[in-house]
Motif scaffolding. Sequence first.
Motif, PDB file in Angstrom:
ATOM      1  N   PRO A 144       6.364  38.002 -13.472  1.00  0.00           N
ATOM      2  CA  PRO A 144       7.434  38.484 -14.306  1.00  0.00           C
ATOM      3  C   PRO A 144       8.215  39.490 -13.954  1.00  0.00           C
ATOM      4  O   PRO A 144       8.119  39.595 -13.004  1.00  0.00           O
ATOM      5  CB  PRO A 144       6.210  39.276 -14.986  1.00  0.00           C
ATOM      6  CG  PRO A 144       4.724  39.090 -14.531  1.00  0.00           C
ATOM      7  CD  PRO A 144       5.180  37.450 -13.863  1.00  0.00           C
ATOM      8  N   ARG A 145       9.191  40.155 -14.327  1.00  0.00           N
ATOM      9  CA  ARG A 145       9.900  41.249 -14.147  1.00  0.00           C
ATOM     10  C   ARG A 145      10.433  40.606 -13.061  1.00  0.00           C
ATOM     11  O   ARG A 145      11.019  41.135 -12.020  1.00  0.00           O
ATOM     12  CB  ARG A 145       9.780  42.824 -13.700  1.00  0.00           C
ATOM     13  CG  ARG A 145       9.129  43.017 -14.865  1.00  0.00           C
ATOM     14  CD  ARG A 145       9.007  44.614 -14.231  1.00  0.00           C
ATOM     15  NE  ARG A 145       8.376  45.463 -15.713  1.00  0.00           N
ATOM     16  CZ  ARG A 145       7.737  46.411 -16.098  1.00  0.00           C
ATOM     17  NH1 ARG A 145       7.740  47.153 -14.484  1.00  0.00           N
ATOM     18  NH2 ARG A 145       7.800  47.346 -17.350  1.00  0.00           N
ATOM     19  N   GLY A 146      10.917  38.421 -13.022  1.00  0.00           N
ATOM     20  CA  GLY A 146      11.939  38.636 -12.093  1.00  0.00           C
ATOM     21  C   GLY A 146      13.439  39.248 -11.779  1.00  0.00           C
ATOM     22  O   GLY A 146      14.017  37.587 -11.289  1.00  0.00           O
ATOM     23  N   GLY A 147      13.978  39.458 -12.635  1.00  0.00           N
ATOM     24  CA  GLY A 147      15.153  40.168 -12.388  1.00  0.00           C
ATOM     25  C   GLY A 147      16.370  38.892 -13.415  1.00  0.00           C
ATOM     26  O   GLY A 147      17.390  39.649 -14.065  1.00  0.00           O
ATOM     27  N   ARG A 148      15.931  37.625 -13.553  1.00  0.00           N
ATOM     28  CA  ARG A 148      16.828  36.672 -14.201  1.00  0.00           C
ATOM     29  C   ARG A 148      14.762  36.011 -15.217  1.00  0.00           C
ATOM     30  O   ARG A 148      14.140  35.566 -14.323  1.00  0.00           O
ATOM     31  CB  ARG A 148      17.518  35.970 -13.773  1.00  0.00           C
ATOM     32  CG  ARG A 148      16.744  35.339 -12.446  1.00  0.00           C
ATOM     33  CD  ARG A 148      18.416  35.494 -11.650  1.00  0.00           C
ATOM     34  NE  ARG A 148      18.237  33.989 -10.181  1.00  0.00           N
ATOM     35  CZ  ARG A 148      17.948  32.841  -9.973  1.00  0.00           C
ATOM     36  NH1 ARG A 148      17.858  32.287 -10.915  1.00  0.00           N
ATOM     37  NH2 ARG A 148      17.076  32.670  -8.795  1.00  0.00           N
ATOM     38  N   ASP A 149      16.012  34.427 -16.315  1.00  0.00           N
ATOM     39  CA  ASP A 149      14.804  33.708 -15.889  1.00  0.00           C
ATOM     40  C   ASP A 149      15.607  32.040 -15.443  1.00  0.00           C
ATOM     41  O   ASP A 149      16.490  31.907 -15.391  1.00  0.00           O
ATOM     42  CB  ASP A 149      15.082  33.850 -17.942  1.00  0.00           C
ATOM     43  CG  ASP A 149      14.224  34.554 -18.009  1.00  0.00           C
ATOM     44  OD1 ASP A 149      14.032  35.550 -18.042  1.00  0.00           O
ATOM     45  OD2 ASP A 149      14.449  34.502 -20.180  1.00  0.00           O
ATOM     46  N   ALA A 150      14.350  32.050 -14.591  1.00  0.00           N
ATOM     47  CA  ALA A 150      15.088  30.566 -14.123  1.00  0.00           C
ATOM     48  C   ALA A 150      13.773  29.819 -13.481  1.00  0.00           C
ATOM     49  O   ALA A 150      12.376  30.670 -13.115  1.00  0.00           O
ATOM     50  CB  ALA A 150      15.643  31.236 -12.344  1.00  0.00           C
ATOM     51  N   ILE A 151      14.060  28.838 -12.941  1.00  0.00           N
ATOM     52  CA  ILE A 151      13.124  27.866 -12.222  1.00  0.00           C
ATOM     53  C   ILE A 151      13.156  27.578 -11.213  1.00  0.00           C
ATOM     54  O   ILE A 151      14.605  27.758 -10.465  1.00  0.00           O
ATOM     55  CB  ILE A 151      12.472  26.538 -13.353  1.00  0.00           C
ATOM     56  CG1 ILE A 151      12.770  26.147 -14.497  1.00  0.00           C
ATOM     57  CG2 ILE A 151      12.218  25.344 -12.465  1.00  0.00           C
ATOM     58  CD1 ILE A 151      11.208  26.866 -14.904  1.00  0.00           C
ATOM     59  N   ASP A 152      11.477  27.857 -10.196  1.00  0.00           N
ATOM     60  CA  ASP A 152      12.580  28.014  -8.464  1.00  0.00           C
ATOM     61  C   ASP A 152      11.952  26.440  -7.958  1.00  0.00           C
ATOM     62  O   ASP A 152      12.160  27.092  -6.857  1.00  0.00           O
ATOM     63  CB  ASP A 152      11.971  29.394  -8.248  1.00  0.00           C
ATOM     64  CG  ASP A 152      13.049  30.326  -8.723  1.00  0.00           C
ATOM     65  OD1 ASP A 152      14.045  30.754  -8.925  1.00  0.00           O
ATOM     66  OD2 ASP A 152      12.307  32.014  -8.217  1.00  0.00           O
ATOM     67  N   GLY A 153      11.704  25.968  -8.280  1.00  0.00           N
ATOM     68  CA  GLY A 153      11.354  24.663  -8.050  1.00  0.00           C
ATOM     69  C   GLY A 153      10.038  24.486  -7.450  1.00  0.00           C
ATOM     70  O   GLY A 153       8.960  25.358  -8.501  1.00  0.00           O
ATOM     71  N   TRP A 154       9.094  23.335  -7.147  1.00  0.00           N
ATOM     72  CA  TRP A 154       8.182  23.326  -6.910  1.00  0.00           C
ATOM     73  C   TRP A 154       7.187  23.613  -6.099  1.00  0.00           C
ATOM     74  O   TRP A 154       7.889  24.317  -4.790  1.00  0.00           O
ATOM     75  CB  TRP A 154       7.308  21.824  -6.824  1.00  0.00           C
ATOM     76  CG  TRP A 154       8.420  21.073  -7.838  1.00  0.00           C
ATOM     77  CD1 TRP A 154       8.984  20.406  -8.714  1.00  0.00           C
ATOM     78  CD2 TRP A 154       6.881  21.311  -9.371  1.00  0.00           C
ATOM     79  NE1 TRP A 154       8.928  19.504  -9.869  1.00  0.00           N
ATOM     80  CE2 TRP A 154       7.276  20.242 -10.349  1.00  0.00           C
ATOM     81  CE3 TRP A 154       5.879  21.981  -9.591  1.00  0.00           C
ATOM     82  CZ2 TRP A 154       6.851  19.568 -11.175  1.00  0.00           C
ATOM     83  CZ3 TRP A 154       5.179  20.548 -10.961  1.00  0.00           C
ATOM     84  CH2 TRP A 154       6.165  20.258 -11.226  1.00  0.00           C
ATOM     85  N   THR A 155       6.289  24.104  -5.551  1.00  0.00           N
ATOM     86  CA  THR A 155       5.123  25.016  -4.336  1.00  0.00           C
ATOM     87  C   THR A 155       4.313  23.941  -4.320  1.00  0.00           C
ATOM     88  O   THR A 155       4.220  22.969  -5.508  1.00  0.00           O
ATOM     89  CB  THR A 155       5.332  25.749  -3.675  1.00  0.00           C
ATOM     90  OG1 THR A 155       4.697  26.438  -3.004  1.00  0.00           O
ATOM     91  CG2 THR A 155       4.724  27.123  -5.346  1.00  0.00           C
ATOM     92  N   ARG A 156       2.942  24.499  -3.863  1.00  0.00           N
ATOM     93  CA  ARG A 156       1.965  24.095  -4.036  1.00  0.00           C
ATOM     94  C   ARG A 156       0.489  25.273  -3.770  1.00  0.00           C
ATOM     95  O   ARG A 156       1.322  26.136  -2.757  1.00  0.00           O
ATOM     96  CB  ARG A 156       0.872  22.858  -2.432  1.00  0.00           C
ATOM     97  CG  ARG A 156       2.210  21.754  -2.342  1.00  0.00           C
ATOM     98  CD  ARG A 156       1.583  21.381  -1.506  1.00  0.00           C
ATOM     99  NE  ARG A 156       1.853  19.534  -1.541  1.00  0.00           N
ATOM    100  CZ  ARG A 156       1.350  18.871  -1.864  1.00  0.00           C
ATOM    101  NH1 ARG A 156       0.497  19.156  -2.640  1.00  0.00           N
ATOM    102  NH2 ARG A 156       1.538  17.357  -1.888  1.00  0.00           N
ATOM    103  N   ASP A 157       0.165  25.617  -4.522  1.00  0.00           N
ATOM    104  CA  ASP A 157      -1.685  26.696  -4.345  1.00  0.00           C
ATOM    105  C   ASP A 157      -1.922  25.958  -2.549  1.00  0.00           C
ATOM    106  O   ASP A 157      -1.901  25.842  -2.456  1.00  0.00           O
ATOM    107  CB  ASP A 157      -2.020  26.300  -5.760  1.00  0.00           C
ATOM    108  CG  ASP A 157      -2.955  24.714  -5.793  1.00  0.00           C
ATOM    109  OD1 ASP A 157      -3.115  24.352  -5.042  1.00  0.00           O
ATOM    110  OD2 ASP A 157      -3.537  25.485  -7.020  1.00  0.00           O
TER     111      ASP A 157
END
Length: 93
Positions: free
Chosen positions: A9-22
């Motif tokens: 949240p409050r990431g500056g813009r709405d965007a999908i940043d891709g995949w990662t792993r938990d």
Amino acid sequence: MRLAVRATPRGGRDAIDGWTRDEAGRPVLKVRVSAAASEGAANAAVLALLAKSLGIPKSRLSLARGDTSRLKQIEAEGVTPEDLARAFGAPPG
């Protein structure tokens, strides 16, 4: 289908940043939204962004788990792995 999402949240813009792993090695989609994490605003923004990216109505997405957590489980009705790959790229194998 369930989709694991790491929301910022409050990431500056709405965007999908891709995949990662938990930390357990499972694929997680990174999402940032400009909305604050108060009164469900960020959760609603995450669902709206995912729906728009997938080209489906928001009503087909719901928050299954993680209401107050950055890690969320999204229930995506009628969405296939192929739909996810088309919208966000293939998750890490």
